[in-house]
Structure formats: structure tokens, C-alpha cells
Enzyme design. Sequence first.
Site, short mmCIF file in Angstrom:
data_model
loop_
_atom_site.label_atom_id
_atom_site.label_comp_id
_atom_site.label_asym_id
_atom_site.label_seq_id
_atom_site.Cartn_x
_atom_site.Cartn_y
_atom_site.Cartn_z
N GLY A 261 15.30 2.10 -1.49
CA GLY A 261 14.36 1.97 -0.78
C GLY A 261 14.24 0.56 -0.19
O GLY A 261 14.95 -0.21 -0.10
N TRP B 24 1.45 -1.94 3.87
CA TRP B 24 1.82 -2.09 4.92
C TRP B 24 3.48 -2.78 4.93
O TRP B 24 3.56 -3.64 5.81
CB TRP B 24 0.95 -3.11 5.95
CG TRP B 24 -0.42 -2.36 6.23
CD1 TRP B 24 -0.71 -1.62 5.42
CD2 TRP B 24 -1.10 -2.71 7.47
NE1 TRP B 24 -2.31 -1.17 5.91
CE2 TRP B 24 -2.35 -1.84 7.26
CE3 TRP B 24 -1.21 -3.65 8.56
CZ2 TRP B 24 -3.33 -2.01 8.16
CZ3 TRP B 24 -1.92 -3.57 9.41
CH2 TRP B 24 -3.15 -2.94 9.24
N ALA C 199 9.55 5.30 -5.68
CA ALA C 199 8.08 6.03 -5.41
C ALA C 199 8.27 7.14 -4.37
O ALA C 199 8.99 7.28 -3.62
CB ALA C 199 7.31 4.67 -4.80
N TYR C 200 7.14 7.95 -4.42
CA TYR C 200 6.91 8.77 -3.47
C TYR C 200 5.95 8.26 -2.45
O TYR C 200 4.83 8.03 -2.81
CB TYR C 200 6.28 10.25 -4.29
CG TYR C 200 6.00 11.15 -3.20
CD1 TYR C 200 6.95 12.45 -3.31
CD2 TYR C 200 5.06 11.23 -2.41
CE1 TYR C 200 6.58 13.37 -2.12
CE2 TYR C 200 4.89 12.31 -1.44
CZ TYR C 200 5.55 13.41 -1.40
OH TYR C 200 5.26 14.35 -0.41
N THR C 201 6.29 8.04 -1.25
CA THR C 201 5.60 7.28 -0.22
C THR C 201 5.16 8.35 0.92
O THR C 201 4.54 7.38 1.88
CB THR C 201 6.28 6.08 0.02
OG1 THR C 201 7.56 6.40 0.71
CG2 THR C 201 6.42 5.20 -1.12
N TYR D 21 -1.54 10.82 -2.56
CA TYR D 21 -0.87 9.43 -2.80
C TYR D 21 -1.41 8.26 -3.67
O TYR D 21 -0.84 8.11 -4.65
CB TYR D 21 -0.23 9.02 -1.36
CG TYR D 21 0.23 7.71 -1.52
CD1 TYR D 21 1.41 7.63 -2.07
CD2 TYR D 21 -0.27 6.57 -1.05
CE1 TYR D 21 2.19 6.32 -2.35
CE2 TYR D 21 0.39 5.31 -0.95
CZ TYR D 21 1.81 5.29 -1.68
OH TYR D 21 2.37 3.95 -1.62
N LYS E 253 -0.57 7.22 -7.54
CA LYS E 253 -0.32 5.63 -7.73
C LYS E 253 -1.07 5.13 -8.66
O LYS E 253 -0.58 4.38 -9.61
CB LYS E 253 -0.17 4.97 -6.28
CG LYS E 253 0.85 5.41 -5.41
CD LYS E 253 2.18 4.93 -5.93
CE LYS E 253 2.77 3.65 -5.84
NZ LYS E 253 4.11 3.30 -6.47
#
Length: 290
Positions: A10, A149, A59-61, A124, A128
Site C-alpha cells: 500500500g 488525505w 486496510a480496506y480504503t 468505511y 475503521k
Amino acid sequence: MRILITGSQGQVGSLLEKKLRDECELLAVGREKLDISDRNSVIEIVTNFKPDYIINAAAYTAVDKAESEEALAFAINSDGPSFLAEAANRIGAVILHISTDYVFDGNDESIYTENMSVGPQGIYGKSKLAGEKAIAEKTDKYIILRTAWVFGECGHNFVKTMLRIVKERDSIAVVGDQYGGPTYAGDIADTLIKMVESIASGKHSRWGIYHYTGMPYVSWYEFAEAIFSQALEHTLIKKVPSLSSIPSSAYPTPAKRPKNSRLDCTKIKEQFDIEPSDWKLALKEISNYK
């Protein structure tokens, strides 16, 4: 020192691996080597490698897709951190975990500190936040680093999107009523490393949640202006496109974005002497983000 990095492919994980590969005994794994939502696999790898520190950059983003993939988002963002924290606690390791501004609803007008009330608006953010809570329940020795960001050389991010779109359009509309601190992935990696070093040296004893983002705070529109300015200076584009600022209501998305993503970074400065990310400096290397 032994360090386990998850999410090694990532934005942050890839830079962590690059920075640490010659500095410690390192095991960096992507999803093909470790699915953190598989408890047995997590326990096995952690038990066998016996890291002193686990840095969870997995992570799932996909913020919008999460609205229709709730189970997957929670498996990666909640179950995964829970299993890693459980495994860390078993062997006495420290876990450092990357979280997000999306745990807040973004409606407050002030800058968000670590102890302000959370209230995620979408799947999301909820997943988290569940991951944060799971870590705190499973172990005492943890650092949760909320950021926002994120941009960098790897993965999908706003800088890369703008550089792609400018090749396709002469005019671009960007949301101008959402504010936050752009954060360079390499600075997040450096921050996590500094935190590990501080803990290892015995200088740190305050666990918990910390905020880390870039400064100064800007809108997405202002960030786009800075991106195109640097792109022009580095001859990545021949001219700056016609740029217009639009309200969030003009750009509807499946998941609602927080209008205020400004995170207060005072605590991390006081506890670790870490300054906010200088995103303007990082943008000077924009040629690396193509």
C-alpha cells in the site's frame, strides 16, 4: 529489533518496507502472504516471527465501495486489527495501527483533537472506528495513528487522479467546501518509525490515539491548485486547466465525505516531538507520483 509490517504493497506500507529493510529484522507482508481477516493465519505468522513491533498498514480504503461491501470492509478494518492486537498481546509486542479522519462526522467547525466525540457517517468510517476499539480491547500496548488525505508514489490517491484527469480535460471542477490536511505517505512512514524508535529507547510510555496530518489545511480545490502548479513547474503538463470550485452537493457520492477533516496534531508534537507533514515540500517531488 523485529518488525512485522502488514499491507506492504500500500501507500504507506511500501515506503515502510523500503525505509526499514536494512535497519532491522523485517517481515513485510501483503495480502497474498497474509490475509489479516484470517485469525489463524495472523496468529501463526505473529507467533512464528515473534516481532517486537507490528505496524498495521493494511486496510480496506475503497470508501464508496464500502457502502455495498460492508462485510469485507469490517473484515479487513475491524476483524484484522483485532486479530493482530490479540496476537501482539500474546507475545508482548507493540502494535501501531493507521486509522482515519473518517471516524469523525466532519460537522464540527473546530479542529478535531483525539478526545473529541467520534461519529462516522459511512461504512468505511464505521469499520475503521470498530478497528480502533478492537485494538484497545485486545491489548494495552498500542498506538493508533489517525491521518487524512494520504498521497504518495504508490496506490490510488488524489494527486495521481488529478494528474490523470488533466490529460483528458481542459476544465476540472473540484469540491471546495471540504477541508483537511494533505499528508505525504512517506512522512507517515517516517512518523511510525520515529514512534517505534522512541518506544524502543524507553522515552515513551503514553499509549493511545494520535493525530498526524499535513499542514497547512486546505480545501480539495486549493490542493488541486497546488498540484497543477507543481505539475506545470515540472513540465508534467503544458498548461494549468480551467479549475472551478464546486460544493459537495454538486458531486454526490455513495459515501458522504466529512466536510471538516482537520486533525489537531498538538499531542504527537508534545509526546514524540513530531511535526506535521509538509505536503507542499512533498509535492515538489510530483514527478514521482505519475
